[in-house]
Design a protein around this motif. Sequence first.
Motif, PDB file in Angstrom:
ATOM      1  N   ALA A   1       0.847  -1.190   0.000  1.00 38.69           N
ATOM      2  CA  ALA A   1       0.000   0.000   0.000  1.00 38.69           C
ATOM      3  C   ALA A   1       0.881   1.238   0.000  1.00 38.69           C
ATOM      4  N   LEU A   2       0.450   2.250  -0.732  1.00 39.15           N
ATOM      5  CA  LEU A   2       1.146   3.533  -0.773  1.00 39.15           C
ATOM      6  C   LEU A   2       0.232   4.596  -0.173  1.00 39.15           C
ATOM      7  N   ASP A   3       0.765   5.384   0.747  1.00 38.74           N
ATOM      8  CA  ASP A   3      -0.029   6.444   1.354  1.00 38.74           C
ATOM      9  C   ASP A   3       0.915   7.508   1.875  1.00 38.74           C
ATOM     10  N   THR A   4       0.363   8.665   2.186  1.00 36.54           N
ATOM     11  CA  THR A   4       1.178   9.668   2.864  1.00 36.54           C
ATOM     12  C   THR A   4       1.192   9.355   4.361  1.00 36.54           C
ATOM     13  N   THR A   5       2.137   9.948   5.061  1.00 34.82           N
ATOM     14  CA  THR A   5       2.195   9.796   6.514  1.00 34.82           C
ATOM     15  C   THR A   5       2.652  11.102   7.132  1.00 34.82           C
ATOM     16  N   ALA A   6       2.248  11.330   8.363  1.00 33.96           N
ATOM     17  CA  ALA A   6       2.570  12.588   9.046  1.00 33.96           C
ATOM     18  C   ALA A   6       3.992  12.544   9.595  1.00 33.96           C
ATOM     19  N   VAL A   7       4.811  13.511   9.187  1.00 32.26           N
ATOM     20  CA  VAL A   7       6.174  13.594   9.714  1.00 32.26           C
ATOM     21  C   VAL A   7       6.156  14.174  11.129  1.00 32.26           C
ATOM     22  N   SER A   8       7.290  14.072  11.797  1.00 33.80           N
ATOM     23  CA  SER A   8       7.398  14.574  13.178  1.00 33.80           C
ATOM     24  C   SER A   8       8.635  15.455  13.316  1.00 33.80           C
TER      25      SER A   8
ATOM     26  N   ILE B   1       4.691   8.229   1.969  1.00 28.47           N
ATOM     27  CA  ILE B   1       5.215   9.486   1.438  1.00 28.47           C
ATOM     28  C   ILE B   1       5.133  10.521   2.549  1.00 28.47           C
ATOM     29  N   PRO B   2       6.258  10.993   3.078  1.00 31.11           N
ATOM     30  CA  PRO B   2       6.220  11.933   4.203  1.00 31.11           C
ATOM     31  C   PRO B   2       5.465  13.210   3.850  1.00 31.11           C
TER      32      PRO B   2
ATOM     33  N   ASN C   1      20.348   2.142  -3.421  1.00 31.47           N
ATOM     34  CA  ASN C   1      20.691   3.469  -2.913  1.00 31.47           C
ATOM     35  C   ASN C   1      19.502   4.436  -3.011  1.00 31.47           C
ATOM     36  N   ILE C   2      18.328   3.951  -2.613  1.00 28.88           N
ATOM     37  CA  ILE C   2      17.108   4.751  -2.599  1.00 28.88           C
ATOM     38  C   ILE C   2      16.920   5.302  -1.187  1.00 28.88           C
ATOM     39  N   SER C   3      16.765   6.601  -1.066  1.00 29.63           N
ATOM     40  CA  SER C   3      16.631   7.210   0.260  1.00 29.63           C
ATOM     41  C   SER C   3      15.370   6.694   0.943  1.00 29.63           C
ATOM     42  N   HIS C   4      15.511   6.312   2.212  1.00 34.30           N
ATOM     43  CA  HIS C   4      14.395   5.709   2.932  1.00 34.30           C
ATOM     44  C   HIS C   4      14.559   5.903   4.426  1.00 34.30           C
ATOM     45  N   GLN C   5      13.489   5.712   5.136  1.00 35.03           N
ATOM     46  CA  GLN C   5      13.475   5.772   6.597  1.00 35.03           C
ATOM     47  C   GLN C   5      12.405   4.811   7.093  1.00 35.03           C
ATOM     48  N   LYS C   6      12.659   4.178   8.220  1.00 32.89           N
ATOM     49  CA  LYS C   6      11.670   3.254   8.784  1.00 32.89           C
ATOM     50  C   LYS C   6      10.636   4.036   9.582  1.00 32.89           C
ATOM     51  N   GLU C   7       9.399   3.551   9.504  1.00 34.97           N
ATOM     52  CA  GLU C   7       8.296   4.270  10.136  1.00 34.97           C
ATOM     53  C   GLU C   7       7.590   3.411  11.178  1.00 34.97           C
TER      54      GLU C   7
ATOM     55  N   THR D   1       4.950  17.731  20.843  1.00 35.92           N
ATOM     56  CA  THR D   1       4.551  16.344  20.600  1.00 35.92           C
ATOM     57  C   THR D   1       5.380  15.664  19.511  1.00 35.92           C
ATOM     58  N   MET D   2       6.204  16.410  18.796  1.00 31.08           N
ATOM     59  CA  MET D   2       6.984  15.853  17.695  1.00 31.08           C
ATOM     60  C   MET D   2       8.267  15.203  18.224  1.00 31.08           C
ATOM     61  N   ASP D   3       8.587  14.013  17.706  1.00 30.04           N
ATOM     62  CA  ASP D   3       9.755  13.276  18.234  1.00 30.04           C
ATOM     63  C   ASP D   3      10.891  13.158  17.221  1.00 30.04           C
ATOM     64  N   GLN D   4      10.779  13.837  16.072  1.00 26.95           N
ATOM     65  CA  GLN D   4      11.839  13.852  15.056  1.00 26.95           C
ATOM     66  C   GLN D   4      12.186  12.466  14.522  1.00 26.95           C
ATOM     67  N   SER D   5      11.213  11.556  14.517  1.00 29.34           N
ATOM     68  CA  SER D   5      11.493  10.188  14.052  1.00 29.34           C
ATOM     69  C   SER D   5      11.245  10.009  12.554  1.00 29.34           C
ATOM     70  N   LEU D   6      10.523  10.939  11.930  1.00 35.64           N
ATOM     71  CA  LEU D   6      10.247  10.848  10.499  1.00 35.64           C
ATOM     72  C   LEU D   6      10.304  12.249   9.922  1.00 35.64           C
ATOM     73  N   THR D   7      11.076  12.420   8.848  1.00 31.50           N
ATOM     74  CA  THR D   7      11.347  13.772   8.358  1.00 31.50           C
ATOM     75  C   THR D   7      10.940  13.959   6.905  1.00 31.50           C
ATOM     76  N   LEU D   8      10.511  15.165   6.583  1.00 30.54           N
ATOM     77  CA  LEU D   8      10.261  15.543   5.207  1.00 30.54           C
ATOM     78  C   LEU D   8      11.600  15.622   4.480  1.00 30.54           C
ATOM     79  N   GLY D   9      11.683  14.996   3.305  1.00 31.49           N
ATOM     80  CA  GLY D   9      12.936  14.969   2.566  1.00 31.49           C
ATOM     81  C   GLY D   9      13.870  13.849   2.979  1.00 31.49           C
ATOM     82  N   GLY D  10      13.435  13.015   3.925  1.00 28.26           N
ATOM     83  CA  GLY D  10      14.275  11.912   4.399  1.00 28.26           C
ATOM     84  C   GLY D  10      14.136  10.639   3.594  1.00 28.26           C
ATOM     85  N   GLY D  11      13.308  10.674   2.555  1.00 26.96           N
ATOM     86  CA  GLY D  11      13.114   9.491   1.727  1.00 26.96           C
ATOM     87  C   GLY D  11      11.785   8.816   2.014  1.00 26.96           C
TER      88      GLY D  11
END
Length: 355
Positions: free
Chosen positions: A231-238, A314-315, A282-288, A244-254
């Motif tokens: 499934a492909l969807d957007t997700t809320a970055v932090s 998608i962040p 070598n695809i930019s990514h981050q675990k969510e 309340t934001m924990d910096q665990s997911l970033t815009l531009g982080g892949g």
Amino acid sequence: MKKLLEELTGLHGPCGNEQPVSKWIKDRVTPVADDVRVDALGNVFATKKGSKPGPHLIVTAHMDEVGFIAKKIEENGLIRFEKLGGNDDRLLLTQKVQLRTKKGMLTGVIGSISAHYAKFDDAAKVRNHRNLYIDIGAKSKEHAMELGVEIGTPITWKPNMEYLGDESTGRFVGKAFDDRAGCAVIITMLEELVDTEFSGSVTAIFTVQEEVGLRGAQVAARQVEADVAIALDTTAVSDTPEETMDQSLTLGGGTGIKVLDFSLISHPAVRDTLVHLAEEKNISHQKEVFPGIGTDGGAMSLANHGIPTGVLSIPSRYAHSPVEVIDMGDLQATKDLVKAFVLSLEEETSFPFFE
């Protein structure tokens, strides 16, 4: 993908009223798929067969957007409304909206008191949406009805996609990136698979009514016998400064490779394959890990006898607002990874729970 995304986000399609989006996507994917159909709810299925045997993959994204629906027309022409999907009352005041009537589109504004009255009001009060109204310029109830408004008229944010800052940022602001961005990724992938050899088959499912409980996906998933799903969807970055934001997911982080949300614990074999491919290519990514969100992946995983399912996210900043923000680099990374997944499949590929 910019032009494609602009066209998709310009379409009017809140939950349960996705007809313009469903038809547009059906027409767009028909030339690049082997079989296209639309079910009774409006879900669009586009299947593309590979040149070699292999597993059957579902790739899915939802095409509905959060919105509203007309509930009552007041005698003075103002319109009361109900929500379609998860809108935050704090974001509603003075925003432009678009009403889709049988006579055409109308521009409206969610009204608020003038700033001059603020000193007579409770500044800390957040009014419930049921106390708010939409102003379309009508002078009376009869005038509003003459303009085409009726009970049940669907409403979205006014389309407004543009660069955030300027072209150099690579970021866009607009409505309905959730999840027309995912739809844009799948359409682009299908177009790139034309004349490309791959194993097995891919069924792209563009679903309805995700924002009101994964309803379209629950129906769609039961119609396809698949070996694996993404499934492909957007997700809320932090990555913004709120407490309340924990910096665990970033815009531009892949692209986000889902580990867990409230609808799904990603299948370990699918998740690990996505991580391996991202590292290898070598695809930019981050675990969510984000329990505050759910996707159609949750419905896919429970279908039939259970489908091994992963999610690519998608962040996004400012989700479910008229000013959602995404980064084109993240969008491209998502497309690159889902395409790499398709091309990695072989005749004997499987996704067992354990070796």
